[in-house]
Write an enzyme that holds these catalytic residues in place. Structure first.
Site, PDB file in Angstrom:
ATOM      1  CG  HIS B 269     -42.624  -4.356-112.501  1.00  0.00           C
ATOM      2  ND1 HIS B 269     -41.739  -5.407-112.507  1.00  0.00           N
ATOM      3  CD2 HIS B 269     -42.505  -3.766-113.712  1.00  0.00           C
ATOM      4  CE1 HIS B 269     -41.104  -5.440-113.669  1.00  0.00           C
ATOM      5  NE2 HIS B 269     -41.553  -4.455-114.427  1.00  0.00           N
ATOM      6  CD  GLU B 270     -44.843  -1.196-115.201  1.00  0.00           C
ATOM      7  OE1 GLU B 270     -43.958  -0.418-115.618  1.00  0.00           O
ATOM      8  OE2 GLU B 270     -44.964  -2.363-115.619  1.00  0.00           O
ATOM      9  CG  HIS B 273     -39.816   0.367-114.827  1.00  0.00           C
ATOM     10  ND1 HIS B 273     -38.575  -0.006-115.260  1.00  0.00           N
ATOM     11  CD2 HIS B 273     -40.629  -0.695-115.069  1.00  0.00           C
ATOM     12  CE1 HIS B 273     -38.629  -1.243-115.764  1.00  0.00           C
ATOM     13  NE2 HIS B 273     -39.871  -1.685-115.645  1.00  0.00           N
ATOM     14  CD  GLU B 299     -37.955  -4.611-116.766  1.00  0.00           C
ATOM     15  OE1 GLU B 299     -38.451  -5.286-115.838  1.00  0.00           O
ATOM     16  OE2 GLU B 299     -38.611  -3.768-117.412  1.00  0.00           O
TER      17      GLU B 299
END
Lengths: 505, 505
Positions: B269-270, B273, B299
């Site tokens: 997830h990170e 980003h 997101e």
């Protein structure tokens, strides 16, 4: 007068707080650059550091600050100020007068360069590539010469650089002090070399697990009273300590797998710097007085802890057992053998690994080269050869690479010319402080022999640490030891120590 | 006119560079605070952050910046500007008009508070101590209400907060979109709950070595094309990504020893980003356009990588073998069992560990509570009870502690009200982007099944990442997918995926 003294003081203290805040932020950025910042982000980071440094510089040199200082310096106002405010005014005036001579744009360019140069140095050292680093060295020297021109030369151009790190120190004084040291230490070194009682060091040549080294270093830091809620230990190419505020004083070390004590003594050294910064009185937090009073006094603390305490017999009488247990089966010697093996006097190439005695020769080499650069125009291109010549002359050995020669230290890459003498000044201060401590702190060496180092930390806190920059180096030495700086304490300390180890007659 | 358009542009760009530099420095300070800064230094650090933020704010709201903007906005000048400069002018004008309404002193106080509040939240979460945190929550809400008053309320007071993170987004629009999602997802969730084909998850309840988890996470980050020369992976209580500049984009994760995929999916997830921030075109470096265009689009990237790719069957067909080898003897199931076990739909308490479907209910709860706080005056003291009531109502479960309830997320502690809806907007954008990608990038899922993720990263770079803030969210969605945002893509994606996993008829 449109604005009262009290209002002026508030404005002045607000400005000091802002300057201190920029200093702290920049401290974090530098720490980050040297402990793991991603490589590709560094160029842009250097620009950001340049912008912030430029803003800090503007705040430190703004005309209104000069006006507030003049107002607070008026006799009837100055006399009403607290001791801290008086000292803040004096210190700020000195920095102000020095800084206003540097055009902000020049300073900002310099900070960007210095940051890039330090990064480049780290690469160049890893790659043994002085040629790649030389253009940066030339530029850093060029900027420094511009600064000397702007500040105005002292008795010599290099005097102007010395005064940055040790206020009032001069080439004349250092020539005398270093001359005196050399005069007495050279025959002592000769006696040591001639002694038939050379320590055994063979047991040190092994592979020592890095994790165990780190665990033992942390153990010793705790024994010294380093507060881990106010600090942390990381790794970097060149160990350093940075006091961001007394609640955040970070140290780094470098582990060598073939050396059981290099990282340990490095950690104790930086831990000594850190104890100083962690124990400054809270009244100074957020001011520019919240740091060590000079580089020499700072070095006296790192070297006191590293050498006077960390390389002492009582220290190892207590700690050797735990060290042996950290490396099972690897240190099968007596504590006396270990103590003597860690206090060998022998010429070596790397300053930070040198023994306490020849260490001063490493400093004298750097001191003489810095004098040559700024007083005689020695060129960056000629530094490696000059370095190697001097090592041959003073220590009888020659580096086989620039990585273990002229590239070994970070200092010059960041423009810290005039800093190196602080190390030997630190040795002298440390020996003089230790002399007073031994007389005042009864049973001190018995305590060390029981692993009780906190009373020593507390004594140093009460006599030295808590004052930060509230006392000048000479005031401090006079207040603690009731005498001015005297290099004879260091000579006596080294003579006593090595006469025992080498059984000199 | 004393100063020409070209000179104005230079001054303007210099100012943008300075603002960007402060942002970068503050980014490092925040990263540091959350990844290991010593506890006792934090209060003073917060003050330093306050000073720097205040200076950055002054630079962003200075009258001369307003004058430069007006000058550059003149039609005959604006038309001569590059696309980047035009967009910089537009963006800066928007921020400027918003910021000049906040008195600098108020903003500085707020930043100090927000920093202290985030630190306090971390403690409070660890100690399950909402009462200790509540005073900070009250103050943060109070400041936010002051800001709404100063900015002026939109259609509702909460609209003003939404617009900060997703320009143009409104309560009316979100009520409609979230209403539509809920309407279609609730029956889908009911079908899933009623399915006789519930995945086996028993094999997930084991102790998984943290070091092996970390090594596997690093392996997956490399597969995604995360550049470790431009980033690093650390640990923190709440995972986050921070883009300091495209050459330094850092991510953090949190390892749970009893969960083999929590840290992994958090890292992916990170990492999503981070891929966005690492791949912004170099022309935007040093400008305020050098970041993702909105929180919702940001997101969309984290959740695309985590869910659409990371929780897909082809991804595990390639990677499960390596995961099994990372935990020898612990994952003795088929890849189909593993895939299905990691895509269980079940109500849970922790947002960041929720499945893709019920995740949207976590967001809707927070969205409704934020609306209540700012549109109906819900008090900080009443947040825990309201939180627990809503979890009972929407998910049928109640937190047994505030640590796993209202204290679970960092967002509110730092005043990021209006941010949460971005997550579900991200889900919707991600599904819509994926639909286009599947059609344009032939054989995409075969590539995923071979571990070839770089073409996907490259497609996203070309279509989305490189533009940074050069395109608005709606411009971007239109340019990439040739349609405006449509939540039906997400509904269709989830229906397809779970119909397969749960064998729905």
């Amino acid at each position: 007068m449109a604005i009262g003294a009290q209002d002026t003081l508030v404005l002045f203290r607000d400005r000091i707080n802002a300057i201190s805040s920029y200093g702290e932020a920049l401290g974090v950025l530098y720490w980050d650059l040297r402990t793991g910042a991603p490589r590709r982000g560094m160029d842009r980071r250097s620009e950001s550091i340049g912008v912030l440094s430029g803003e800090m510089f503007k705040l430190s040199t703004a005309p209104e600050l000069g006006e507030w200082l003049s107002r607070l310096e008026e006799k009837h106002t100055y006399e009403t100020l607290s001791e801290i405010d008086q000292r803040l005014v004096t210190e700020t005036r000195k920095e102000y007068d020095r800084s206003v001579r540097i055009p902000p744009k020049l300073y900002q360019e310099y900070v960007v360069l210095a940051s890039q140069s330090e990064s480049k140095w780290e690469e160049a050292k890893a790659d043994n590539d002085y040629a790649g680093f030389q253009p940066y060295m030339e530029k850093v020297i060029g900027f420094t010469n511009q600064f000397i021109d702007l500040w105005g030369a002292g008795a010599t151009r290099y005097d102007t650089l010395l005064d940055q790190y040790e206020p009032g120190m001069t080439v004349e004084e250092l020539d005398r002090v270093f001359g005196g040291l050399r005069e007495q230490l050279v025959p002592l070194a000769a006696n040591i070399a001639a002694s038939p009682h050379q320590p055994d060091t063979s047991f040190l040549s092994q592979r020592f697990d890095k994790a165990a080294q780190k665990a033992f270093s942390l153990h010793i830091l705790r024994q010294m009273g380093y507060n881990f809620e106010s600090g942390r230990l990381d790794e970097s190419a060149h160990p350093f300590a940075t006091g961001l505020n007394p609640g955040d004083v970070r140290i780094t070390t470098r582990y060598l797998e073939n050396d059981v004590t290099s990282a340990l003594f490095g950690t104790i050294h930086e831990g000594g710097h850190a104890l100083y910064e962690q124990n400054i009185m809270k009244e100074l937090v957020g001011t520019t007085l919240c740091t060590g009073t000079s580089m020499g006094i700072h070095e006296s603390q790192s070297r006191f802890w590293e050498n006077v305490i960390g390389r002492s017999r009582p220290f190892w009488e207590h700690n050797f057992d735990a060290l042996q247990k950290s490396f099972p089966g690897q240190l099968d010697v007596t504590v006396d053998q270990f103590y003597r093996g860690n206090n060998v006097v022998t010429p070596s190439l790397i300053r930070i690994e040198a023994d306490e005695l020849t260490y001063n020769l490493h400093i004298i080499i750097r001191y003489e080269m810095e004098k040559l650069i700024f007083n005689e125009g020695l060129k960056a291109a000629d530094l490696p050869a000059m370095w190697n010549d001097k090592y041959k002359e003073y220590l009888g050995i020659t580096p086989t690479s620039d990585a273990e020669g002229v590239l070994q230290d970070v200092h010059w890459s960041g423009g810290a010319f005039g800093y190196f003498p602080s190390y030997s000044l630190g040795n002298m201060y440390a020996a003089q402080f230790a002399d007073t401590m031994e007389r005042e702190l009864k049973g001190m060496w018995d305590m060390v022999g029981r692993g009780e180092l906190l009373p020593i930390k507390d004594w140093l806190t009460e006599r030295i640490y808590k004052y930060g920059k509230l006392r000048t180096p000479s005031e401090l030495v006079q207040a603690v030891t009731a005498k001015p700086l005297d290099p004879q304490y260091l000579v006596n300390y080294l003579s006593r120590k090595y006469s025992d180890i080498y059984k000199l007659s």
